[in-house]
Design a protein around this motif. Sequence first.
Motif, PDB file in Angstrom:
ATOM      1  N   GLN A 176       0.845  -1.212   0.000  1.00 18.64           N
ATOM      2  CA  GLN A 176       0.000   0.000   0.000  1.00 18.64           C
ATOM      3  C   GLN A 176       0.874   1.254   0.000  1.00 18.64           C
ATOM      4  OE1 GLN A 176      -3.382   0.180   0.131  1.00 18.64           O
ATOM      5  NE2 GLN A 176      -3.769  -1.997   0.346  1.00 18.64           N
ATOM      6  N   PRO A 177       0.329   2.367  -0.502  1.00 20.05           N
ATOM      7  CA  PRO A 177       1.070   3.632  -0.363  1.00 20.05           C
ATOM      8  C   PRO A 177       1.149   4.001   1.129  1.00 20.05           C
ATOM      9  CG  PRO A 177      -0.935   3.922  -1.692  1.00 20.05           C
ATOM     10  CD  PRO A 177      -0.928   2.522  -1.213  1.00 20.05           C
ATOM     11  N   LEU A 178       2.212   4.667   1.524  1.00 19.96           N
ATOM     12  CA  LEU A 178       2.406   5.011   2.936  1.00 19.96           C
ATOM     13  C   LEU A 178       1.254   5.844   3.486  1.00 19.96           C
ATOM     14  CD1 LEU A 178       4.181   4.767   5.411  1.00 19.96           C
ATOM     15  CD2 LEU A 178       5.510   6.728   4.600  1.00 19.96           C
ATOM     16  N   LYS A 179       0.677   6.715   2.652  1.00 19.37           N
ATOM     17  CA  LYS A 179      -0.413   7.571   3.147  1.00 19.37           C
ATOM     18  C   LYS A 179      -1.611   6.755   3.640  1.00 19.37           C
ATOM     19  CE  LYS A 179      -2.620   8.458  -1.280  1.00 19.37           C
ATOM     20  NZ  LYS A 179      -3.007   9.423  -2.274  1.00 19.37           N
ATOM     21  N   LYS A 180      -1.751   5.513   3.165  1.00 23.09           N
ATOM     22  CA  LYS A 180      -2.853   4.648   3.611  1.00 23.09           C
ATOM     23  C   LYS A 180      -2.698   4.246   5.079  1.00 23.09           C
ATOM     24  CE  LYS A 180      -5.177   3.557  -0.274  1.00 23.09           C
ATOM     25  NZ  LYS A 180      -6.515   3.977  -0.509  1.00 23.09           N
ATOM     26  N   PHE A 181      -1.497   4.398   5.630  1.00 17.16           N
ATOM     27  CA  PHE A 181      -1.258   4.034   7.022  1.00 17.16           C
ATOM     28  C   PHE A 181      -1.732   5.109   8.005  1.00 17.16           C
ATOM     29  CE2 PHE A 181       0.979   0.661   5.135  1.00 17.16           C
ATOM     30  CZ  PHE A 181       1.078  -0.331   6.096  1.00 17.16           C
ATOM     31  N   PHE A 182      -2.117   6.255   7.481  1.00 11.54           N
ATOM     32  CA  PHE A 182      -2.589   7.315   8.361  1.00 11.54           C
ATOM     33  C   PHE A 182      -4.082   7.187   8.623  1.00 11.54           C
ATOM     34  CE2 PHE A 182       1.422   9.069   7.109  1.00 11.54           C
ATOM     35  CZ  PHE A 182       1.829   9.808   8.213  1.00 11.54           C
ATOM     36  N   ASN A 183      -4.460   7.372   9.877  1.00  6.29           N
ATOM     37  CA  ASN A 183      -5.862   7.353  10.285  1.00  6.29           C
ATOM     38  C   ASN A 183      -6.450   8.721   9.939  1.00  6.29           C
ATOM     39  OD1 ASN A 183      -8.318   7.143  11.566  1.00  6.29           O
ATOM     40  ND2 ASN A 183      -7.472   7.144  13.630  1.00  6.29           N
TER      41      ASN A 183
END
Length: 118
Positions: free
Chosen positions: A52-59
């Motif tokens: 996944q793109p890293l931004k997907k890890f942000f809530n």
Amino acid sequence: MTIQFIHYPKCTTCKKAQKWLNDHDISYEEIHIVEQTPTKDEITAFWQASGQPLKKFFNTSGMKYRELGLKDKLAEIPEEEQLELLASDGMLIKRPIVTDGKKVTLGFKESDFEQAWK
């Protein structure tokens, strides 16, 4: 490796994911995301394994994300700093994270769980 279920107990999405795992008799180790926030290295490993793109890890629906104004800033923050930011506060991380060391699912989508954990 045992499946790790990294979650926030009050999160409704986490509760749904946990119910799914329990209903399918899948054993796991529970990790409280705020009390034991994943380290930068752990987050990096999850990110790389997830595809996944890293931004997907942000809530993105979290208060902390909004307080920090990350919606507008995230694209300009280098990946290294994004990883440090995620490791600094468990409430910034999208949850639950479920992993067996090879596969990683982020959040709860039944079809993803069917594919990854059944």
